[in-house]
Design an enzyme around this catalytic site. Structure first.
Site, short mmCIF file in Angstrom:
data_model
loop_
_atom_site.label_atom_id
_atom_site.label_comp_id
_atom_site.label_asym_id
_atom_site.label_seq_id
_atom_site.Cartn_x
_atom_site.Cartn_y
_atom_site.Cartn_z
N TRP A 280 0.82 -1.21 0.00
CA TRP A 280 0.00 0.00 0.00
C TRP A 280 0.86 1.27 0.00
O TRP A 280 0.36 2.33 0.33
CB TRP A 280 -0.93 0.00 1.21
CG TRP A 280 -2.06 -0.96 1.10
CD1 TRP A 280 -3.32 -0.68 0.63
CD2 TRP A 280 -2.08 -2.35 1.43
NE1 TRP A 280 -4.10 -1.81 0.65
CE2 TRP A 280 -3.38 -2.86 1.13
CE3 TRP A 280 -1.13 -3.23 1.94
CZ2 TRP A 280 -3.73 -4.18 1.35
CZ3 TRP A 280 -1.48 -4.55 2.14
CH2 TRP A 280 -2.76 -5.02 1.86
N CYS A 315 -6.81 -4.79 -1.67
CA CYS A 315 -8.00 -5.51 -1.22
C CYS A 315 -8.81 -6.13 -2.35
O CYS A 315 -9.28 -7.27 -2.22
CB CYS A 315 -8.87 -4.63 -0.34
SG CYS A 315 -9.76 -3.30 -1.20
N HIS A 374 -13.58 -0.80 0.89
CA HIS A 374 -12.83 -2.03 1.16
C HIS A 374 -13.60 -3.20 0.58
O HIS A 374 -14.83 -3.27 0.68
CB HIS A 374 -12.63 -2.21 2.66
CG HIS A 374 -11.88 -3.48 3.01
ND1 HIS A 374 -10.71 -3.85 2.38
CD2 HIS A 374 -12.16 -4.48 3.89
CE1 HIS A 374 -10.30 -5.01 2.86
NE2 HIS A 374 -11.16 -5.41 3.78
N ASP A 397 -12.50 -12.47 4.69
CA ASP A 397 -11.65 -11.40 4.19
C ASP A 397 -10.20 -11.86 4.19
O ASP A 397 -9.66 -12.25 5.23
CB ASP A 397 -11.82 -10.16 5.08
CG ASP A 397 -11.20 -8.91 4.46
OD1 ASP A 397 -10.44 -9.04 3.48
OD2 ASP A 397 -11.47 -7.80 4.97
N ASP A 439 -19.51 3.86 15.11
CA ASP A 439 -19.66 5.32 15.12
C ASP A 439 -18.29 5.97 14.98
O ASP A 439 -17.28 5.43 15.44
CB ASP A 439 -20.31 5.79 16.42
CG ASP A 439 -21.78 5.40 16.51
OD1 ASP A 439 -22.38 5.07 15.47
OD2 ASP A 439 -22.33 5.43 17.63
N TYR A 561 -6.30 4.58 -0.92
CA TYR A 561 -7.73 4.32 -0.77
C TYR A 561 -8.07 3.83 0.64
O TYR A 561 -9.22 3.81 1.04
CB TYR A 561 -8.21 3.30 -1.81
CG TYR A 561 -7.87 1.86 -1.49
CD1 TYR A 561 -8.80 1.03 -0.89
CD2 TYR A 561 -6.62 1.32 -1.80
CE1 TYR A 561 -8.50 -0.29 -0.61
CE2 TYR A 561 -6.31 0.02 -1.51
CZ TYR A 561 -7.25 -0.79 -0.92
OH TYR A 561 -6.96 -2.10 -0.63
#
Length: 732
Positions: A280, A315, A374, A397, A439, A561
């Site tokens: 990344w 991803c 994602h 994942d 949140d 991203y």
């Protein structure tokens, strides 16, 4: 069955781990009891002369088992469903005095109680859930069998033998690779753990070898096609090799929960020399940039041949390869995209964003991050390890984010459990819940060490969760499968339930949030095209009868991203005076020269506007991400779009920039039409066009797709695709 080698193993284990499908130990062709009397010729007894598996693409075995698309010469069947085998003997078979059986073996140390040695008895009627073979034809010297496998059978490549009983012991056919049989999961079988009852969904989630992956931004959703290629030559063996590299015990390979969890760990190479190395940092030396891949085939075949991790993935690449792995083995699977996806580092099920006194985000204190989007996968299966109702789609994942039971993996987590906040159920449900429904808490860190909650955003995370529609390339909104509607009582109750089960205590925000300011602020970014100038417009609204002065600044950042900032390219401060009950707009011009030199993989720009109301000392903060509009690769074809006929594919790209592109790689592939290809151009001059032609000969009819990508040192994430209808070759 017992191993005949002389190796001894200390401790409690009598037989070593059987964790390799590729490893073999051949069964003896003769298992005699005592000595054979002189003059007795064992060849005079019934013995096998040949075995026919009806394994051609047009044979009923492959058509009935939905395996006719696999580019593989061996028999491929799905468990829990009968298939046909014909055995030819040296003389007519007499069931009253002749006894034989078919045997299936997998791995080096086969044991019947582990399911790695399977003696298939000849029966008059099949029993539900059990192996059995029925004689459906006995003519001359040939016997045709209908063989039923167990719906819980190990998934993998089995060696097949035929054993014949004589008065002096067993005679067995020698090892023959031509009779090797692959057994897969079976979504068409009601007794299989991956049973899916909708035929259109089975066609999409098991048999479709081309998909659509969504990326971009919540306000600017983009899509790209991905070649899963699960039926391509060598891919099935590559997927079995992935489990071998994980040293997964063969006895567990019939359990989709275990298989998907192992796959989740092995598709990334973080800690186990798995398939893909993640990167990344925008540096892709000695590898392929993630945006250049057009599908999974090249990646899996390179991993299988080199036996080393492939560089590089992000991803959507992890999700694309994992989807190939699952569908190839027969587990229904789909790729999911979550916009504004939270990465909860401290397991408190909320995103804690710490601000400095002046309103800037504190990189030192802020450990959580919010990804623009994602991608992960969902796999369909029952969950007998969970309470009733939590089967169905499971989130899995393979992007390496957090450690789970000692390895970088995630899931399978019941989507239904995530929706209701029941994060106590395995595996990794708290992390998935935080990704979609936590949140965002904005906390101001004061110089005296105290923290003040500036605001709580309950709707930012999991704004939109999507996948590809069944039978179409369009987008399907599945947000409501992960969470109740924002603001509803059920949604807050699910969050409270999750917090009750959470690993760490969340920050109590009740009563700590400051009262709302009299001034509202928002901003918009106009459509931004790569290489062009654009404007950011900030709007201030005074809702009171007081006059206010405002000190504000706009910060523009080049971001990954994942939401991580690489560098700030724009910083502009300005002052505003707001009269009572009035509004004002401030326009900031962003020049292409300010952002182009540092642009990253996906051309994401992130803007953060912070303002201080000087009279009340209220802090106003807003942030938005922008995806620049990028040019496309053009694909054209000429020639007959027919199976077996020559067709020329032309890939074309025009450089839209005012600068040359260096080290340009173009990738092209299309399942059933053309094998993955790539070509390099040293340089493409400004506003000039390059073309690349490839000759191909399609081998699969029906709806097909060509997919191309372009990547260079300064411009990436450039794609193109072309839909094709390949005609069948007319019969003569």
């Amino acid at each position: 069955m017992s191993d005949t080698t002389s190796t001894t193993f200390g401790g409690r284990r009598a037989v070593p781990l059987n964790n390799s499908n590729a490893a073999e130990a051949n069964l003896p062709t003769e298992e005699l009891v005592g000595l054979v009397p002189r003059g007795v010729n064992l060849q005079e007894y019934l013995h096998v002369t040949s075995v026919h598996l009806f394994k051609e693409r047009w044979d009923s075995n492959k058509i009935d088992h939905h395996t006719d698309q696999y580019d593989n010469n061996n028999l491929i069947v799905r468990r829990g469903q009968s298939f046909y085998v014909q055995i030819d003997f040296n003389r007519p078979y007499n069931p009253r005095r002749d006894h034989f059986r078919v045997e299936y073996v997998i791995g080096r140390y086969p044991q019947e109680n582990k399911g790695t040695y399977i003696p298939v008895p000849i029966v008059s009627e099949f029993q539900s859930g059990k192996w059995g073979a029925k004689v459906i034809m006995n003519e001359d010297r040939s016997v045709r069998l209908s063989i039923q496998s167990s719906p819980e059978c190990i998934v993998g490549k089995f060696r097949m033998y035929v054993a014949v009983w004589t008065p002096y012991g067993i005679l067995r056919t020698p090892r023959n690779q031509e009779t090797d049989t692959y057994i897969l999961f079976n979504p068409w079988c009601e007794e299989d753990a991956v049973y899916l009852d909708d035929e259109k969904e089975r066609q999409e989630y098991v048999l479709n070898d081309i998909g659509v992956i969504f990326y971009g931004d919540f306000n600017n959703v983009k899509s790209r096609s991905w070649s899963y290629g699960q039926f391509e030559d060598g891919i099935l063996d590559a997927c079995l090799y992935v489990m071998d590299r994980a040293q997964m015990d063969l006895s567990g390979r019939g359990n989709p929960i275990k298989v998907s969890r192992v796959g989740s760990a092995m598709v990334n190479a973080k800690d186990d020399e798995g398939v893909l190395v993640g990167s990344w940092d925008n540096i892709y030396a000695y590898g392929v940039p993630p945006s250049a891949w057009t599908g999974s085939v090249d990646i899996l075949l390179e991993y299988r041949s080199s036996e080393k991790p492939v560089r590089y993935g992000q991803c959507w690449v992890f999700a694309g390869v994992f989807n190939t792995f699952l569908r190839c083995l027969g587990i229904p699977a789909r790729v999911i995209t979550n916009y504004f996806s939270a990465h909860d580092n401290d397991a408190n099920l909320q995103m804690d964003i710490f601000l400095e006194e002046d309103g800037r985000v504190s990189s030192k204190l802020t450990k959580d991050s919010v990804w623009n989007y994602h991608c992960w996968n969902e796999a369909w299966m029952t969950r007998p390890d969970l309470p009733v109702g939590f089967g169905g789609w499971q989130a899995v994942d393979s992007t390496p984010q957090e450690n789970s039971d000692g390895m970088y993996r995630c899931g399978p987590a019941s989507v239904q459990a995530v929706k209701h906040g029941h994060v106590c159920f395995q595996f990794d449900a708290p992390f998935v819940f935080a990704e979609v429904n936590s949140d965002v808490i904005y906390i101001r860190a004061k110089k005296d060490g105290t923290h003040v909650v500036e605001s709580v955003d309950t709707t930012h995370i999991g704004k939109l969760i999507v996948t590809k529609k069944v039978g179409e390339d369009e987008i399907e909104d599945i947000t409501d499968t992960y969470k109740f509607q924002e603001g509803k009582e059920e949604e807050r109750l699910a969050l409270e339930t999750a917090l009750m089960y959470g690993a760490k205590k969340a920050l109590n925000t009740e009563g700590l949030v400051k009262p709302r300011s009299d001034v509202d602020m928002n901003f918009e970014v106009e459509n931004a095209v790569l290489g062009k100038d654009f404007k950011v417009t900030i709007t201030f609204q005074n809702n009171s009868s007081h006059r206010y002065t405002i000190s504000a600044y706009l910060s523009g950042n080049i971001t990954f991203y994942t939401g991580v900032s690489k560098m700030e390219f724009k910083n502009e401060a300005f002052d505003i005076t707001l009269e009572p009950t009035s509004f004002k707009k401030e326009e900031v011009l962003v020049r292409a020269s300010e952002y182009m030199s540092q642009l990253l993989e996906q051309a994401f720009l992130h803007f953060f506007v912070t303002a201080r109301v000087n009279e009340s000392m209220d802090i106003l903060a807003k942030q938005k991400s922008v995806v620049l509009t990028i040019p496309k690769v053009i694909i054209k074809v000429r020639g007959a779009a027919m199976v077996g006929s020559d067709m020329v594919v032309t890939v074309e790209f025009t450089n839209p920039l005012d600068e040359s592109l260096q080290n340009v790689w173009m990738h092209l592939e299309g399942p059933g039409v053309i094998r993955p290809k790539r070509k390099m151009f040293r340089e493409i001059q400004p506003n000039s066009t390059v073309q690349w032609e490839e000759l191909c000969r399609p081998w699969v009819s029906g709806h097909r797709k060509l997919i191309a990508s372009m990547t260079s040192d300064s411009l990436r994430h450039v794609y193109g695709e072309l839909d094709l209808e390949i005609q069948r070759r007319p019969s003569i």
